[in-house]
Design a protein around this motif. Structure first.
Motif, mmCIF file in Angstrom:
data_model
loop_
_atom_site.group_PDB
_atom_site.id
_atom_site.type_symbol
_atom_site.label_atom_id
_atom_site.label_comp_id
_atom_site.label_asym_id
_atom_site.label_seq_id
_atom_site.Cartn_x
_atom_site.Cartn_y
_atom_site.Cartn_z
ATOM 1 N N PRO A 373 0.837 -1.208 0.000
ATOM 2 C CA PRO A 373 0.000 0.000 0.000
ATOM 3 C C PRO A 373 0.867 1.252 0.000
ATOM 4 N N ILE A 383 -2.448 -4.261 6.532
ATOM 5 C CA ILE A 383 -3.574 -5.179 6.471
ATOM 6 C C ILE A 383 -3.343 -6.329 7.449
ATOM 7 N N MET A 406 -6.923 3.425 3.292
ATOM 8 C CA MET A 406 -7.261 2.593 2.130
ATOM 9 C C MET A 406 -7.735 3.488 0.984
ATOM 10 N N GLU A 411 -7.872 -0.484 -3.210
ATOM 11 C CA GLU A 411 -8.980 -1.424 -3.014
ATOM 12 C C GLU A 411 -9.314 -2.117 -4.331
ATOM 13 N N THR A 433 -13.645 -1.861 4.469
ATOM 14 C CA THR A 433 -12.422 -1.772 5.265
ATOM 15 C C THR A 433 -12.792 -1.374 6.680
#
Length: 440
Positions: A373, A383, A406, A411, A433
């Motif tokens: 990410p 995560i 996020m 995503e 999320t």
């Protein structure tokens, strides 16, 4: 589960769309990052005190080729009377009762439908006394509201849900696939229904569906049981229904809600128009398994590239439904018709697919290892794990250290990796999320 239908009617500029938006609230935010969905709409889902209902803003219904305002209002009211279980009659406190209001009220009175009078633009206490005039309609207590300030909306919703009917849902076994055909007028929905049933020749019976005059038709093919939910040609005909493109949305919605698989029927000869995107967007937002059926393929001038070019057009126009398979056929000649039901069965299975948690976490872990990410102001999302919490549609919850980290593009990246691993052909995936401490 089918929901009762509420329609908002009234003359122009009384605030129908503002009240509509107040009632549906932010329920559409879940799809705001999906490219390609046409945003203007006349249909939404409302919920109050545990009761859900479909709501229609007739102000969004365009009457083609007709610029006489009162005639347009009458047509919209007629559509609402035809479709709705409860009608919200919207008036303007500042203007008082007009001749147009009186004409609409007369139509509504004759309909025998439950009516709630909402008097908009009661923006302050000084205007509250203006609502008394509207008792004259004889529909009971008028509700003063302010679309601009949001006051009175709770009282209006109380009055609406009090009048909602209890709809009895038909019951089918879990192994029965419920199939709805949707699409704008004249794409060949009725012909396709007849072609499917004519080919199978094993109709069990005609069963009255939840929609007042729609017909559910059960049949069986190769050991698989189906129910066709037919929305085409079931109600009375007239100029208004033939000239109002958006009316097809109102009719399609009840069918979509009750279906497992939605066939989005497109006229192969005419090609794709904006209304097709509207209708497909509702199937997406309802979380239904879907496929595109390009009908009238027998009369399309074709080369060896025509089908591929049409597929590309569909993908370009329906960016939010790239997962939906495409079937080209002709209901008239039954050309390629045999390809349809196997695809319907396949996407129904994917719609109900449940992935074991450890497999899901393996895929997401690999995806994060390949593409971590991005950071946001020096912070990186972590995560913890992911789990599937529902089917129809498959719904995943990703537990992270901070949900605000996020990004929608990441995503989408995770969704693409999950699809690549488990297919999920024909079905949307919902991803939520949550902060790890939110679990339970």
């Amino acid at each position: 589960m089918a929901r009762p239908v509420v329609a908002i009617v009234g003359r122009p500029n009384v605030g129908k769309s503002t009240i509509f938006n107040r009632i549906i609230g932010d329920r559409l935010a879940i799809v705001e990052d999906k490219p390609g969905i046409t945003r203007d709409r006349i249909y939404g889902i409302g919920e109050w005190n545990g009761k859900a209902f479909s709501i229609i803003d007739t102000g969004g219904i365009e009457i083609d080729g007709e610029d006489v305002i009162m005639k347009s209002i009458r047509m919209q009211a007629e559509l609402a009377i035809e479709e709705a279980d409860v009608i919200v009659f919207m008036c303007d406190a500042k203007a008082g009762i007009t001749q147009s209001d009186e004409e609409v009220a007369e139509m509504l009175y004759r309909s025998g439908k439950p009516i709630v009078v909402a008097v908009n633009k009661v923006d302050n206490i000084g205007r509250s006394e203006l609502i008394y005039e509207f008792y004259g309609f004889g529909f009971g207590d008028p509700i003063g509201v302010s679309g601009s300030h949001g006051t009175g909306i709770g009282d209006l919703l109380d009055a609406i849900v009090e009048k909602l009917p209890e709809l009895e849902e038909e019951t089918y076994d879990d192994d029965v696939i419920r199939v709805a055909l949707i699409g704008r007028p004249n794409v060949g929905k009725s012909s396709l229904v007849n072609a499917i049933l004519g080919e199978e020749r094993v109709i069990v019976s005609d069963v009255a569906g939840t929609t007042r005059d729609a017909i559910d038709t059960p049949f069986e093919k190769d050991g698989q049981r189906y129910v066709l939910i037919d929305t085409a040609g079931m109600r009375k005909r007239g100029k208004v229904y033939e000239t109002t493109e958006k009316y097809s949305v109102m009719r399609a919605m009840r069918a979509i809600e009750r279906a497992d698989v939605v066939l989005i029927v497109i006229n192969g000869e005419e090609g794709i128009i904006e209304q097709d995107k509207h209708i497909a967007g509702y199937a997406f937002e309802a979380g239904k398994a879907s496929l595109f059926v390009v009908n009238k393929w027998d009369i399309v001038d074709k080369t060896d590239k025509t089908m591929k070019e049409f597929e590309t057009k569909i993908r370009d126009h329906f960016l939010f439904m790239t997962y939906a398979p495409i079937v080209f056929l002709s209901a008239l000649t039954k050309q390629r018709l045999q390809k349809l039901l196997p695809v319907v069965q396949r996407v129904a299975e994917q719609h109900s697919l449940r992935v074991q948690t450890h497999l899901l976490n393996d895929v997401v872990s690999d995806a994060v290892a390949i593409n971590p990410p991005p950071t946001d102001k020096g912070r990186r999302m972590r995560i913890n794990y992911v789990t599937q919490v529902a089917v129809k549609p498959p719904t995943m919850v990703i537990f992270v250290n901070d949900p605000e980290l996020m990004h929608f593009s990441y995503e989408r990246y995770l969704e693409n990796k999950i699809r690549a691993a488990f297919d999920f052909e024909g079905t949307p995936i919902r991803i939520f999320t949550r902060r790890k401490s939110d679990e339970g």
